[in-house]
Design an enzyme around this catalytic site. Structure first.
Site, short mmCIF file in Angstrom:
data_model
loop_
_atom_site.label_atom_id
_atom_site.label_comp_id
_atom_site.label_asym_id
_atom_site.label_seq_id
_atom_site.Cartn_x
_atom_site.Cartn_y
_atom_site.Cartn_z
N LYS A 1 0.87 -1.18 0.00
CA LYS A 1 0.00 0.00 0.00
C LYS A 1 0.90 1.22 0.00
O LYS A 1 2.03 1.18 0.48
CB LYS A 1 -0.88 0.02 1.26
N GLY B 1 -5.33 2.59 -7.57
CA GLY B 1 -6.06 3.64 -6.87
C GLY B 1 -6.54 3.20 -5.49
O GLY B 1 -6.51 2.03 -5.13
N ASP B 2 -6.95 4.17 -4.71
CA ASP B 2 -7.62 3.96 -3.42
C ASP B 2 -8.28 5.33 -3.13
O ASP B 2 -8.51 6.10 -4.07
CB ASP B 2 -6.61 3.56 -2.32
N THR C 1 -14.69 -3.15 -7.82
CA THR C 1 -14.77 -3.35 -6.36
C THR C 1 -16.22 -3.36 -5.91
O THR C 1 -16.64 -4.24 -5.14
CB THR C 1 -13.97 -2.25 -5.62
N ASN D 1 -15.71 5.69 -5.58
CA ASN D 1 -15.66 4.61 -6.56
C ASN D 1 -16.37 3.35 -6.07
O ASN D 1 -17.22 2.78 -6.78
CB ASN D 1 -14.19 4.30 -6.89
N SER E 1 -7.60 -5.74 -11.09
CA SER E 1 -6.28 -5.15 -11.37
C SER E 1 -5.33 -6.22 -11.90
O SER E 1 -4.56 -5.99 -12.83
CB SER E 1 -5.67 -4.54 -10.10
P1 NDP Z 1 -12.98 7.42 -3.13
O1 NDP Z 1 -11.95 8.44 -2.87
O2 NDP Z 1 -13.49 7.22 -4.50
O3 NDP Z 1 -14.24 7.67 -2.18
C1 NDP Z 1 -14.10 7.70 -0.81
C2 NDP Z 1 -15.45 8.01 -0.19
O4 NDP Z 1 -15.37 7.82 1.21
C3 NDP Z 1 -15.88 9.46 -0.40
O5 NDP Z 1 -17.27 9.53 -0.45
C4 NDP Z 1 -15.33 10.13 0.86
O6 NDP Z 1 -16.00 11.33 1.22
C5 NDP Z 1 -15.56 9.06 1.90
N1 NDP Z 1 -14.56 9.19 2.96
C6 NDP Z 1 -13.23 9.10 2.82
N2 NDP Z 1 -12.61 9.31 3.99
C7 NDP Z 1 -13.59 9.54 4.87
C8 NDP Z 1 -13.59 9.81 6.27
N3 NDP Z 1 -12.44 9.91 6.95
N4 NDP Z 1 -14.79 9.96 6.87
C9 NDP Z 1 -15.95 9.86 6.18
N5 NDP Z 1 -15.98 9.61 4.85
C10 NDP Z 1 -14.84 9.44 4.22
O7 NDP Z 1 -12.37 6.05 -2.56
P2 NDP Z 1 -12.79 4.56 -2.89
O8 NDP Z 1 -14.24 4.46 -3.14
O9 NDP Z 1 -11.85 4.03 -3.89
O10 NDP Z 1 -12.42 3.84 -1.50
C11 NDP Z 1 -13.37 3.69 -0.45
C12 NDP Z 1 -12.93 2.58 0.47
O11 NDP Z 1 -12.84 1.36 -0.26
C13 NDP Z 1 -11.56 2.76 1.12
O12 NDP Z 1 -11.57 2.18 2.39
C14 NDP Z 1 -10.64 1.96 0.21
O13 NDP Z 1 -9.47 1.55 0.90
C15 NDP Z 1 -11.54 0.78 -0.11
N6 NDP Z 1 -11.22 0.02 -1.31
C16 NDP Z 1 -11.09 0.61 -2.53
C17 NDP Z 1 -10.84 -0.14 -3.66
C18 NDP Z 1 -10.77 0.45 -5.01
O14 NDP Z 1 -10.63 -0.30 -5.98
N7 NDP Z 1 -10.89 1.76 -5.19
C19 NDP Z 1 -10.65 -1.60 -3.57
C20 NDP Z 1 -10.88 -2.14 -2.24
C21 NDP Z 1 -11.14 -1.34 -1.17
P3 NDP Z 1 -15.28 12.75 0.98
O15 NDP Z 1 -15.32 12.97 -0.48
O16 NDP Z 1 -16.11 13.70 1.76
O17 NDP Z 1 -13.89 12.62 1.52
O1 2IT Z 2 -7.71 -1.82 -1.23
C1 2IT Z 2 -7.62 -2.25 -2.39
O2 2IT Z 2 -7.72 -3.45 -2.64
C2 2IT Z 2 -7.41 -1.29 -3.47
N1 2IT Z 2 -7.39 -0.09 -3.21
C3 2IT Z 2 -7.21 -1.77 -4.88
C4 2IT Z 2 -5.79 -2.21 -5.08
C5 2IT Z 2 -5.40 -2.57 -6.48
O3 2IT Z 2 -4.21 -2.83 -6.66
O4 2IT Z 2 -6.25 -2.59 -7.39
#
Ligand code: NDP
Ligand code: 2IT
Length: 449
Positions: free
Chosen positions: A126, A165-166, A210, A241, A381
Protein backbone atom coordinates in the site's frame (compact mmCIF):
# COMPACT_ATOMS: atom_id res chain seq x y z
CA UNK A 1 -5.75 -16.65 22.37
CA UNK A 2 -3.04 -19.16 23.34
CA UNK A 3 0.24 -18.21 24.99
CA UNK A 4 2.22 -18.09 21.75
CA UNK A 5 -0.28 -15.82 19.98
CA UNK A 6 -0.41 -13.60 23.05
CA UNK A 7 3.36 -13.25 23.05
CA UNK A 8 3.30 -12.30 19.36
CA UNK A 9 0.61 -9.71 20.04
CA UNK A 10 2.55 -8.32 22.98
CA UNK A 11 5.72 -7.99 20.91
CA UNK A 12 4.01 -6.29 17.98
CA UNK A 13 2.25 -3.90 20.36
CA UNK A 14 5.55 -3.04 22.06
CA UNK A 15 7.32 -2.47 18.73
CA UNK A 16 4.60 -0.30 17.18
CA UNK A 17 3.20 1.78 20.03
CA UNK A 18 1.86 4.60 17.86
CA UNK A 19 0.12 2.49 15.26
CA UNK A 20 -3.42 1.74 16.46
CA UNK A 21 -4.88 0.85 13.06
CA UNK A 22 -2.01 -1.51 12.32
CA UNK A 23 -2.34 -3.21 15.69
CA UNK A 24 -6.10 -3.54 15.20
CA UNK A 25 -5.63 -5.30 11.86
CA UNK A 26 -2.97 -7.66 13.27
CA UNK A 27 -5.04 -8.47 16.34
CA UNK A 28 -8.04 -9.44 14.23
CA UNK A 29 -5.93 -11.94 12.31
CA UNK A 30 -4.26 -13.33 15.44
CA UNK A 31 -7.68 -13.84 17.03
CA UNK A 32 -8.84 -15.82 13.98
CA UNK A 33 -5.95 -18.12 13.23
CA UNK A 34 -5.54 -19.95 16.54
CA UNK A 35 -7.06 -23.26 15.33
CA UNK A 36 -4.73 -23.28 12.33
CA UNK A 37 -1.69 -22.53 14.47
CA UNK A 38 -2.69 -25.35 16.81
CA UNK A 39 -2.88 -27.75 13.83
CA UNK A 40 0.55 -26.66 12.58
CA UNK A 41 3.10 -26.62 15.41
CA UNK A 42 5.87 -26.08 12.82
CA UNK A 43 4.55 -22.54 12.09
CA UNK A 44 5.89 -21.37 15.44
CA UNK A 45 9.36 -22.82 14.87
CA UNK A 46 9.46 -21.29 11.39
CA UNK A 47 8.48 -17.83 12.68
CA UNK A 48 5.59 -17.72 10.21
CA UNK A 49 3.55 -15.21 12.22
CA UNK A 50 6.55 -13.07 13.10
CA UNK A 51 7.49 -12.82 9.43
CA UNK A 52 3.92 -12.25 8.31
CA UNK A 53 3.51 -9.13 10.49
CA UNK A 54 6.83 -7.46 9.63
CA UNK A 55 6.75 -5.58 6.29
CA UNK A 56 9.50 -6.59 3.87
CA UNK A 57 10.24 -2.90 3.29
CA UNK A 58 8.83 0.57 4.11
CA UNK A 59 9.77 3.53 1.97
CA UNK A 60 8.97 7.11 2.99
CA UNK A 61 9.96 10.11 0.96
CA UNK A 62 9.57 13.86 0.53
CA UNK A 63 7.09 15.09 -2.06
CA UNK A 64 7.66 18.77 -2.85
CA UNK A 65 5.35 20.48 -5.33
CA UNK A 66 4.30 24.00 -6.33
CA UNK A 67 0.71 25.16 -5.84
CA UNK A 68 -1.18 27.53 -8.14
CA UNK A 69 -0.07 30.53 -6.06
CA UNK A 70 3.58 29.61 -6.60
CA UNK A 71 4.18 28.39 -3.03
CA UNK A 72 6.17 25.22 -2.40
CA UNK A 73 4.27 22.60 -0.40
CA UNK A 74 5.91 19.50 1.09
CA UNK A 75 3.99 16.27 1.66
CA UNK A 76 5.14 12.88 2.89
CA UNK A 77 4.99 9.92 0.53
CA UNK A 78 4.83 6.24 1.54
CA UNK A 79 5.07 2.82 0.00
CA UNK A 80 4.82 -0.17 2.30
CA UNK A 81 6.00 -3.24 0.39
CA UNK A 82 4.55 -5.77 2.75
CA UNK A 83 4.91 -9.13 1.07
CA UNK A 84 6.17 -10.48 -2.26
CA UNK A 85 5.44 -14.05 -1.25
CA UNK A 86 2.96 -14.88 -3.99
CA UNK A 87 3.58 -12.17 -6.59
CA UNK A 88 4.82 -8.63 -7.18
CA UNK A 89 3.85 -6.19 -4.42
CA UNK A 90 0.35 -5.02 -5.30
CA UNK A 91 -2.04 -2.49 -3.77
CA UNK A 92 -3.45 0.98 -4.02
CA UNK A 93 -2.25 4.51 -3.35
CA UNK A 94 -4.28 6.68 -0.98
CA UNK A 95 -4.23 10.48 -1.00
CA UNK A 96 -5.88 11.78 2.16
CA UNK A 97 -4.74 14.14 4.94
CA UNK A 98 -5.08 11.34 7.54
CA UNK A 99 -2.48 9.11 5.83
CA UNK A 100 0.31 8.02 8.19
CA UNK A 101 2.50 4.97 8.70
CA UNK A 102 -0.07 3.15 10.83
CA UNK A 103 -2.76 3.45 8.17
CA UNK A 104 -0.35 2.48 5.39
CA UNK A 105 0.78 -0.60 7.32
CA UNK A 106 -2.72 -1.78 8.21
CA UNK A 107 -3.76 -1.44 4.59
CA UNK A 108 -0.63 -3.22 3.34
CA UNK A 109 -1.11 -6.02 5.85
CA UNK A 110 -4.76 -6.57 4.88
CA UNK A 111 -3.78 -6.46 1.22
CA UNK A 112 -1.57 -9.56 1.54
CA UNK A 113 -4.52 -11.62 2.75
CA UNK A 114 -6.97 -10.13 0.28
CA UNK A 115 -4.68 -10.74 -2.64
CA UNK A 116 -4.07 -14.32 -1.54
CA UNK A 117 -7.84 -14.90 -1.52
CA UNK A 118 -8.18 -13.81 -5.17
CA UNK A 119 -6.20 -16.88 -6.24
CA UNK A 120 -4.11 -14.68 -8.54
CA UNK A 121 -0.32 -14.15 -8.34
CA UNK A 122 -0.11 -10.84 -6.46
CA UNK A 123 1.76 -9.89 -3.28
CA UNK A 124 0.68 -7.11 -0.92
CA UNK A 125 1.52 -3.39 -0.64
CA UNK A 126 0.00 0.00 0.00
CA UNK A 127 1.15 3.56 -0.49
CA UNK A 128 0.05 7.13 -0.62
CA UNK A 129 0.52 10.52 0.91
CA UNK A 130 -0.97 12.98 3.40
CA UNK A 131 -1.71 15.25 0.41
CA UNK A 132 -5.33 16.47 0.47
CA UNK A 133 -6.80 16.47 -3.06
CA UNK A 134 -9.96 18.35 -2.00
CA UNK A 135 -10.23 21.76 -3.63
CA UNK A 136 -7.02 21.33 -5.66
CA UNK A 137 -6.97 22.30 -9.33
CA UNK A 138 -6.18 19.72 -12.04
CA UNK A 139 -2.80 21.39 -12.51
CA UNK A 140 -1.99 21.04 -8.80
CA UNK A 141 -3.03 17.37 -8.82
CA UNK A 142 -0.78 16.81 -11.84
CA UNK A 143 2.23 18.52 -10.27
CA UNK A 144 1.76 16.55 -7.06
CA UNK A 145 1.45 13.23 -8.94
CA UNK A 146 4.53 13.98 -11.05
CA UNK A 147 6.59 14.80 -7.98
CA UNK A 148 5.32 11.69 -6.16
CA UNK A 149 6.25 9.46 -9.11
CA UNK A 150 9.66 11.09 -9.52
CA UNK A 151 10.65 9.30 -6.31
CA UNK A 152 8.32 6.28 -6.43
CA UNK A 153 9.40 5.11 -9.92
CA UNK A 154 12.70 3.69 -8.63
CA UNK A 155 10.85 1.33 -6.26
CA UNK A 156 8.18 -0.05 -8.62
CA UNK A 157 7.91 -1.99 -11.89
CA UNK A 158 5.52 -4.40 -13.56
CA UNK A 159 7.30 -7.42 -12.00
CA UNK A 160 8.27 -5.60 -8.80
CA UNK A 161 5.46 -3.49 -7.39
CA UNK A 162 2.23 -2.42 -9.09
CA UNK A 163 0.30 0.46 -7.47
CA UNK A 164 -3.32 1.37 -8.24
CA UNK A 165 -6.06 3.64 -6.87
CA UNK A 166 -7.62 3.96 -3.42
CA UNK A 167 -9.19 6.93 -1.58
CA UNK A 168 -8.41 10.12 -3.52
CA UNK A 169 -6.78 8.24 -6.41
CA UNK A 170 -8.87 7.45 -9.49
CA UNK A 171 -8.41 7.52 -13.24
CA UNK A 172 -7.18 11.12 -13.35
CA UNK A 173 -4.38 10.55 -10.83
CA UNK A 174 -3.34 7.18 -12.32
CA UNK A 175 -3.06 8.92 -15.71
CA UNK A 176 -0.69 11.60 -14.37
CA UNK A 177 1.33 9.00 -12.45
CA UNK A 178 1.60 6.74 -15.50
CA UNK A 179 2.62 9.60 -17.80
CA UNK A 180 5.46 10.58 -15.49
CA UNK A 181 6.61 6.97 -15.00
CA UNK A 182 6.69 6.40 -18.75
CA UNK A 183 8.62 9.61 -19.33
CA UNK A 184 11.28 8.77 -16.73
CA UNK A 185 11.65 5.16 -17.88
CA UNK A 186 11.50 5.97 -21.59
CA UNK A 187 9.51 2.77 -22.06
CA UNK A 188 5.87 1.77 -22.17
CA UNK A 189 5.52 -0.69 -19.31
CA UNK A 190 1.76 -0.94 -19.17
CA UNK A 191 1.54 -3.31 -16.22
CA UNK A 192 3.30 -0.99 -13.77
CA UNK A 193 0.05 0.65 -12.67
CA UNK A 194 -3.53 -0.55 -12.77
CA UNK A 195 -6.72 1.45 -12.96
CA UNK A 196 -5.48 3.04 -16.18
CA UNK A 197 -8.01 4.50 -18.61
CA UNK A 198 -9.05 1.98 -21.24
CA UNK A 199 -7.70 4.17 -24.07
CA UNK A 200 -4.06 3.63 -23.02
CA UNK A 201 -4.01 0.15 -21.51
CA UNK A 202 -6.61 -0.08 -18.76
CA UNK A 203 -9.09 -2.89 -18.34
CA UNK A 204 -12.78 -2.63 -19.01
CA UNK A 205 -14.75 -3.12 -15.76
CA UNK A 206 -11.85 -2.16 -13.45
CA UNK A 207 -13.75 1.01 -12.48
CA UNK A 208 -16.81 -1.01 -11.53
CA UNK A 209 -14.95 -4.01 -10.10
CA UNK A 210 -14.77 -3.35 -6.36
CA UNK A 211 -18.41 -2.33 -5.99
CA UNK A 212 -19.69 -5.05 -8.32
CA UNK A 213 -17.50 -7.63 -6.59
CA UNK A 214 -18.85 -6.61 -3.20
CA UNK A 215 -22.40 -7.24 -4.37
CA UNK A 216 -21.47 -10.61 -5.92
CA UNK A 217 -20.00 -11.61 -2.56
CA UNK A 218 -22.99 -10.36 -0.54
CA UNK A 219 -25.33 -12.12 -2.98
CA UNK A 220 -23.48 -15.43 -2.43
CA UNK A 221 -23.46 -14.92 1.35
CA UNK A 222 -27.20 -14.26 1.41
CA UNK A 223 -27.91 -17.21 -0.89
CA UNK A 224 -25.95 -19.54 1.41
CA UNK A 225 -28.29 -18.38 4.17
CA UNK A 226 -31.49 -18.80 2.12
CA UNK A 227 -31.87 -15.11 1.42
CA UNK A 228 -31.33 -12.65 -1.44
CA UNK A 229 -30.88 -8.99 -2.31
CA UNK A 230 -34.20 -8.80 -4.09
CA UNK A 231 -36.56 -6.34 -2.40
CA UNK A 232 -34.08 -5.42 0.34
CA UNK A 233 -33.46 -1.88 1.57
CA UNK A 234 -29.76 -0.98 1.45
CA UNK A 235 -27.68 1.90 2.85
CA UNK A 236 -24.19 2.60 1.53
CA UNK A 237 -21.67 4.92 3.17
CA UNK A 238 -19.35 6.92 0.94
CA UNK A 239 -20.10 8.07 -2.59
CA UNK A 240 -16.77 7.36 -4.22
CA UNK A 241 -15.66 4.61 -6.56
CA UNK A 242 -16.62 1.64 -4.39
CA UNK A 243 -19.93 3.06 -3.13
CA UNK A 244 -21.19 4.14 -6.57
CA UNK A 245 -20.69 0.77 -8.26
CA UNK A 246 -21.96 -1.16 -5.24
CA UNK A 247 -25.11 0.95 -5.53
CA UNK A 248 -25.41 0.22 -9.25
CA UNK A 249 -25.08 -3.57 -8.83
CA UNK A 250 -27.29 -3.71 -5.73
CA UNK A 251 -30.07 -2.00 -7.71
CA UNK A 252 -29.50 -4.41 -10.61
CA UNK A 253 -30.12 -7.25 -8.12
CA UNK A 254 -33.50 -5.82 -7.12
CA UNK A 255 -32.43 -4.00 -3.96
CA UNK A 256 -33.41 -0.43 -3.16
CA UNK A 257 -30.56 1.83 -2.04
CA UNK A 258 -31.99 4.65 0.09
CA UNK A 259 -28.92 6.39 1.52
CA UNK A 260 -25.35 7.35 0.61
CA UNK A 261 -22.86 9.73 2.23
CA UNK A 262 -19.60 11.65 2.13
CA UNK A 263 -17.43 12.88 4.97
CA UNK A 264 -19.77 15.83 5.66
CA UNK A 265 -23.08 13.99 5.87
CA UNK A 266 -25.58 11.63 4.30
CA UNK A 267 -28.61 11.82 2.07
CA UNK A 268 -31.71 9.74 2.64
CA UNK A 269 -34.01 9.32 -0.35
CA UNK A 270 -36.82 6.94 0.46
CA UNK A 271 -37.73 6.73 -3.24
CA UNK A 272 -34.35 5.18 -3.98
CA UNK A 273 -31.07 6.96 -4.75
CA UNK A 274 -30.81 8.69 -8.14
CA UNK A 275 -27.41 7.21 -9.03
CA UNK A 276 -26.97 9.16 -12.27
CA UNK A 277 -27.13 12.32 -10.20
CA UNK A 278 -24.61 10.99 -7.66
CA UNK A 279 -22.25 10.12 -10.53
CA UNK A 280 -22.67 13.60 -11.96
CA UNK A 281 -21.98 15.27 -8.58
CA UNK A 282 -19.06 13.02 -7.58
CA UNK A 283 -17.40 11.83 -10.80
CA UNK A 284 -17.89 14.92 -12.95
CA UNK A 285 -18.32 17.98 -10.69
CA UNK A 286 -16.28 16.59 -7.76
CA UNK A 287 -18.89 18.23 -5.51
CA UNK A 288 -20.51 17.48 -2.13
CA UNK A 289 -23.33 14.99 -1.61
CA UNK A 290 -25.51 17.74 -0.14
CA UNK A 291 -25.94 19.06 -3.71
CA UNK A 292 -28.26 16.07 -4.29
CA UNK A 293 -31.02 18.15 -2.69
CA UNK A 294 -30.79 20.78 -5.48
CA UNK A 295 -32.49 18.30 -7.79
CA UNK A 296 -34.31 16.21 -5.16
CA UNK A 297 -35.57 18.63 -2.49
CA UNK A 298 -37.84 15.86 -1.14
CA UNK A 299 -34.76 13.91 0.02
CA UNK A 300 -33.26 14.49 3.46
CA UNK A 301 -29.69 15.59 4.31
CA UNK A 302 -28.20 14.79 7.72
CA UNK A 303 -24.91 16.38 8.64
CA UNK A 304 -22.18 14.39 10.41
CA UNK A 305 -21.41 15.99 13.75
CA UNK A 306 -19.75 13.21 15.75
CA UNK A 307 -18.00 9.83 15.44
CA UNK A 308 -21.39 8.18 14.99
CA UNK A 309 -22.03 8.66 11.28
CA UNK A 310 -25.75 9.49 10.86
CA UNK A 311 -26.23 7.08 7.96
CA UNK A 312 -26.15 4.09 10.35
CA UNK A 313 -29.26 5.43 12.08
CA UNK A 314 -31.34 4.87 8.92
CA UNK A 315 -33.42 1.71 8.86
CA UNK A 316 -32.16 -0.89 6.40
CA UNK A 317 -31.88 -4.64 5.81
CA UNK A 318 -28.32 -4.43 4.51
CA UNK A 319 -25.57 -1.93 5.31
CA UNK A 320 -22.52 -1.52 3.09
CA UNK A 321 -19.77 0.63 4.63
CA UNK A 322 -17.77 1.81 1.59
CA UNK A 323 -15.94 4.91 2.86
CA UNK A 324 -13.08 4.38 5.31
CA UNK A 325 -11.62 2.50 8.31
CA UNK A 326 -13.48 2.40 11.62
CA UNK A 327 -16.43 4.31 10.20
CA UNK A 328 -18.94 1.98 11.86
CA UNK A 329 -18.54 1.69 15.64
CA UNK A 330 -20.36 -0.22 18.37
CA UNK A 331 -23.00 2.52 18.85
CA UNK A 332 -23.82 2.45 15.16
CA UNK A 333 -23.85 -1.36 15.15
CA UNK A 334 -26.43 -1.33 17.96
CA UNK A 335 -28.65 1.08 16.03
CA UNK A 336 -28.48 -1.07 12.91
CA UNK A 337 -29.36 -4.22 14.85
CA UNK A 338 -32.26 -2.43 16.56
CA UNK A 339 -33.48 -1.48 13.10
CA UNK A 340 -33.39 -5.10 11.94
CA UNK A 341 -30.25 -5.26 9.79
CA UNK A 342 -29.50 -8.78 8.50
CA UNK A 343 -26.19 -8.36 6.68
CA UNK A 344 -23.13 -6.11 6.51
CA UNK A 345 -20.82 -5.94 3.48
CA UNK A 346 -17.47 -4.29 4.02
CA UNK A 347 -16.64 -2.42 0.80
CA UNK A 348 -14.08 -0.22 2.55
CA UNK A 349 -10.98 -1.62 4.27
CA UNK A 350 -11.60 -2.37 7.99
CA UNK A 351 -14.71 -0.14 8.17
CA UNK A 352 -15.99 -1.91 11.30
CA UNK A 353 -14.33 -1.48 14.66
CA UNK A 354 -13.49 -4.80 16.33
CA UNK A 355 -16.33 -4.18 18.82
CA UNK A 356 -18.83 -3.60 16.00
CA UNK A 357 -17.78 -6.83 14.25
CA UNK A 358 -18.05 -8.84 17.47
CA UNK A 359 -21.46 -7.33 18.20
CA UNK A 360 -22.88 -8.15 14.76
CA UNK A 361 -21.57 -11.73 14.91
CA UNK A 362 -23.01 -12.20 18.41
CA UNK A 363 -26.42 -11.07 17.12
CA UNK A 364 -26.35 -13.44 14.14
CA UNK A 365 -25.91 -10.63 11.59
CA UNK A 366 -23.97 -11.85 8.54
CA UNK A 367 -20.69 -10.00 8.02
CA UNK A 368 -18.91 -10.03 4.64
CA UNK A 369 -15.32 -9.18 5.65
CA UNK A 370 -13.37 -6.56 3.70
CA UNK A 371 -10.41 -8.78 2.83
CA UNK A 372 -12.78 -11.05 0.95
CA UNK A 373 -15.72 -8.87 -0.02
CA UNK A 374 -13.78 -5.97 -1.57
CA UNK A 375 -11.18 -8.15 -3.28
CA UNK A 376 -12.87 -7.70 -6.66
CA UNK A 377 -10.98 -4.46 -7.28
CA UNK A 378 -7.52 -5.88 -6.89
CA UNK A 379 -8.53 -9.11 -8.64
CA UNK A 380 -9.54 -7.08 -11.68
CA UNK A 381 -6.28 -5.15 -11.37
CA UNK A 382 -4.52 -8.49 -11.73
CA UNK A 383 -6.68 -9.19 -14.81
CA UNK A 384 -5.57 -5.77 -16.13
CA UNK A 385 -1.93 -6.80 -15.59
CA UNK A 386 -2.46 -10.04 -17.46
CA UNK A 387 -4.08 -8.21 -20.40
CA UNK A 388 -1.10 -5.82 -20.45
CA UNK A 389 1.32 -8.78 -20.54
CA UNK A 390 -0.64 -10.40 -23.36
CA UNK A 391 -0.98 -7.05 -25.18
CA UNK A 392 -4.59 -7.94 -25.65
CA UNK A 393 -8.00 -6.83 -24.33
CA UNK A 394 -10.97 -8.70 -22.93
CA UNK A 395 -14.49 -7.37 -23.42
CA UNK A 396 -16.43 -5.90 -20.50
CA UNK A 397 -18.52 -9.08 -20.31
CA UNK A 398 -15.43 -11.29 -20.24
CA UNK A 399 -13.85 -9.33 -17.38
CA UNK A 400 -17.09 -9.19 -15.42
CA UNK A 401 -17.59 -12.95 -15.81
CA UNK A 402 -14.06 -13.59 -14.49
CA UNK A 403 -14.69 -11.21 -11.59
CA UNK A 404 -17.96 -12.93 -10.71
CA UNK A 405 -16.30 -16.35 -10.71
CA UNK A 406 -13.49 -15.08 -8.48
CA UNK A 407 -15.95 -13.61 -5.96
CA UNK A 408 -17.97 -16.84 -5.89
CA UNK A 409 -14.77 -18.79 -5.22
CA UNK A 410 -13.69 -16.39 -2.47
CA UNK A 411 -17.02 -16.77 -0.72
CA UNK A 412 -16.76 -20.57 -1.01
CA UNK A 413 -13.29 -20.51 0.58
CA UNK A 414 -14.52 -18.36 3.48
CA UNK A 415 -17.52 -20.61 4.05
CA UNK A 416 -15.49 -23.83 3.86
CA UNK A 417 -12.93 -22.59 6.36
CA UNK A 418 -15.53 -21.31 8.80
CA UNK A 419 -17.28 -24.69 8.66
CA UNK A 420 -14.05 -26.67 8.89
CA UNK A 421 -13.28 -25.01 12.23
CA UNK A 422 -16.88 -25.07 13.52
CA UNK A 423 -17.31 -21.28 13.27
CA UNK A 424 -20.72 -21.25 11.67
CA UNK A 425 -21.31 -18.16 9.47
CA UNK A 426 -18.18 -16.45 10.78
CA UNK A 427 -16.79 -15.45 7.39
CA UNK A 428 -14.47 -12.95 9.07
CA UNK A 429 -12.50 -15.82 10.62
CA UNK A 430 -13.08 -17.91 7.48
CA UNK A 431 -11.36 -15.31 5.27
CA UNK A 432 -8.41 -14.96 7.64
CA UNK A 433 -7.97 -18.72 7.92
CA UNK A 434 -8.19 -19.35 4.16
CA UNK A 435 -5.67 -16.63 3.31
CA UNK A 436 -3.32 -17.38 6.20
CA UNK A 437 -2.94 -21.04 5.31
CA UNK A 438 -2.02 -20.23 1.71
CA UNK A 439 0.54 -17.64 2.80
CA UNK A 440 2.02 -19.82 5.53
CA UNK A 441 2.45 -22.76 3.16
CA UNK A 442 4.13 -20.47 0.59
CA UNK A 443 6.48 -19.23 3.29
CA UNK A 444 7.35 -22.76 4.32
CA UNK A 445 8.14 -23.63 0.71
CA UNK A 446 10.39 -20.60 0.09
CA UNK A 447 12.72 -20.97 3.08
CA UNK A 448 13.79 -18.31 5.56
CA UNK A 449 13.65 -15.07 3.55
P1 NDP B 1 -12.98 7.42 -3.13
O1 NDP B 1 -11.95 8.44 -2.87
O2 NDP B 1 -13.49 7.22 -4.50
O3 NDP B 1 -14.24 7.67 -2.18
C1 NDP B 1 -14.10 7.70 -0.81
C2 NDP B 1 -15.45 8.01 -0.19
O4 NDP B 1 -15.37 7.82 1.21
C3 NDP B 1 -15.88 9.46 -0.40
O5 NDP B 1 -17.27 9.53 -0.45
C4 NDP B 1 -15.33 10.13 0.86
O6 NDP B 1 -16.00 11.33 1.22
C5 NDP B 1 -15.56 9.06 1.90
N1 NDP B 1 -14.56 9.19 2.96
C6 NDP B 1 -13.23 9.10 2.82
N2 NDP B 1 -12.61 9.31 3.99
C7 NDP B 1 -13.59 9.54 4.87
C8 NDP B 1 -13.59 9.81 6.27
N3 NDP B 1 -12.44 9.91 6.95
N4 NDP B 1 -14.79 9.96 6.87
C9 NDP B 1 -15.95 9.86 6.18
N5 NDP B 1 -15.98 9.61 4.85
C10 NDP B 1 -14.84 9.44 4.22
O7 NDP B 1 -12.37 6.05 -2.56
P2 NDP B 1 -12.79 4.56 -2.89
O8 NDP B 1 -14.24 4.47 -3.14
O9 NDP B 1 -11.85 4.03 -3.89
O10 NDP B 1 -12.42 3.84 -1.50
C11 NDP B 1 -13.37 3.69 -0.45
C12 NDP B 1 -12.93 2.58 0.47
O11 NDP B 1 -12.84 1.36 -0.26
C13 NDP B 1 -11.56 2.76 1.12
O12 NDP B 1 -11.57 2.18 2.39
C14 NDP B 1 -10.64 1.96 0.21
O13 NDP B 1 -9.47 1.55 0.90
C15 NDP B 1 -11.54 0.78 -0.11
N6 NDP B 1 -11.22 0.02 -1.31
C16 NDP B 1 -11.09 0.61 -2.53
C17 NDP B 1 -10.84 -0.14 -3.66
C18 NDP B 1 -10.77 0.45 -5.01
O14 NDP B 1 -10.63 -0.30 -5.98
N7 NDP B 1 -10.89 1.76 -5.19
C19 NDP B 1 -10.65 -1.60 -3.57
C20 NDP B 1 -10.88 -2.14 -2.24
C21 NDP B 1 -11.14 -1.34 -1.17
P3 NDP B 1 -15.28 12.75 0.98
O15 NDP B 1 -15.32 12.97 -0.48
O16 NDP B 1 -16.11 13.70 1.76
O17 NDP B 1 -13.89 12.62 1.52
O1 2IT C 1 -7.71 -1.82 -1.23
C1 2IT C 1 -7.62 -2.25 -2.39
O2 2IT C 1 -7.72 -3.45 -2.64
C2 2IT C 1 -7.41 -1.29 -3.47
N1 2IT C 1 -7.39 -0.09 -3.21
C3 2IT C 1 -7.21 -1.77 -4.88
C4 2IT C 1 -5.79 -2.21 -5.08
C5 2IT C 1 -5.40 -2.57 -6.48
O3 2IT C 1 -4.21 -2.83 -6.66
O4 2IT C 1 -6.25 -2.59 -7.39
Amino acid sequence: MNEYLNSVLEAVTRKNPNEPEYLQAVKEVLLSVEPLINNHPEYKKLGILERMIEPERIITFRVPWVNDSGDVIVNRGFRVQFSSLIGPYKGGLRLHPTVNQSIMKFLGFEQIFKNALTGLPIGGAKGGSDFDPKGKSDAEIMRFCQSFMTELYRHIGQDVDVPAGDIGVGGREIGYLFGQYKRIRNAYEGGVLTGKAVVYGGSLARTEATGYGLIFYVREMLAANNNSLNGKTVIISGSGNVAIYACEKAAANGAKVVAMSDSNGCIYDKNGIDLDLIKQIKEVQRGRIKEYLNKHPEAEYIETTSEDAPIWGIKADIALPCATQNELNLNSAKKLVENGVIAIGEGANMPLTQEATDYFLSKGVLVAPAKAANAGGVATSAIEMSQNSMRYYYTFEEVEAKLEKIMINIFKACKEQSEKYGLKNNYVAGANLAAFEKLAESMKAQGVV
